[in-house]
Write a protein that holds these residues in place. Structure first.
Motif, mmCIF file in Angstrom:
data_model
loop_
_atom_site.group_PDB
_atom_site.id
_atom_site.type_symbol
_atom_site.label_atom_id
_atom_site.label_comp_id
_atom_site.label_asym_id
_atom_site.label_seq_id
_atom_site.Cartn_x
_atom_site.Cartn_y
_atom_site.Cartn_z
ATOM 1 N N THR A 3 0.324 0.365 1.968
ATOM 2 C CA THR A 3 0.994 1.503 1.343
ATOM 3 C C THR A 3 2.132 1.933 2.248
ATOM 4 O OG1 THR A 3 -1.073 2.220 0.301
ATOM 5 C CG2 THR A 3 0.701 3.844 0.450
ATOM 6 N N GLU A 133 -1.595 -6.527 -2.039
ATOM 7 C CA GLU A 133 -0.723 -5.699 -2.857
ATOM 8 C C GLU A 133 0.100 -4.774 -1.961
ATOM 9 O OE1 GLU A 133 -1.177 -2.137 -6.179
ATOM 10 O OE2 GLU A 133 -2.891 -3.453 -5.792
ATOM 11 N N ARG A 135 2.095 -1.166 -2.185
ATOM 12 C CA ARG A 135 2.300 0.047 -2.994
ATOM 13 C C ARG A 135 3.353 0.898 -2.293
ATOM 14 N NH1 ARG A 135 -1.847 4.907 -4.006
ATOM 15 N NH2 ARG A 135 -1.907 4.690 -1.761
#
Length: 140
Positions: A3, A133, A135
């Motif tokens: 993140t 991932e 973000r």
């Protein structure tokens, strides 16, 4: 999952594009044990190469001492690939010695419209590459 704030994402991408056609490299430090990237630290590619990056050993020593003094650790270690996809090379894997870090690769192969822009993150532990991932969030 990595993140990142929009600001950190933009700064990593801007550094990668500014250093093109050479590979860019740097670190985003954060509080030790937090997995929170906070402090953007662009580094000089001592190799000054379009196909290889290398942190200057004196700069790297200084950085690690500074992070230690601030109770920080490298949360993100990033570099760019100038002509290939954003995926760790064998050399990248051999240099990945921070098992807790997110290894971010930015491909600037699109600099002249040559290919799609890529921003990808990986964990690299004991030679094993795992994509994760990414973000992007507004500033906290």
């Amino acid at each position: 999952m990595l993140t990142l704030t929009q600001d950190l994402y933009d700064r990593i991408v801007a550094h990668a594009r500014a250093d093109h056609p050479d590979e860019a490299c740097g670190v985003v430090a954060g509080p030790a044990g937090s997995d929170r990237p906070e402090r953007f630290i662009p580094m000089l590619n001592a190799a000054r190469s379009p196909t290889f990056y290398e942190f200057d050993s004196a700069d790297l020593l200084r950085l690690y001492r500074e992070m230690d003094d601030r109770d920080e650790e490298p949360v993100v270690i990033y570099h760019s690939h100038t002509a290939t996809e954003a995926y760790p090379s064998r050399t990248d894997v051999s240099y990945a010695n921070e098992p807790g870090a997110h290894y971010v690769l930015v491909s600037t192969a699109d600099k002249d419209g040559a290919g799609p822009f890529q921003f990808r993150s990986f964990r690299i532990v004991d030679g094993v590459i795992t994509e994760e991932e990414v973000r992007v969030v507004d500033a906290r």
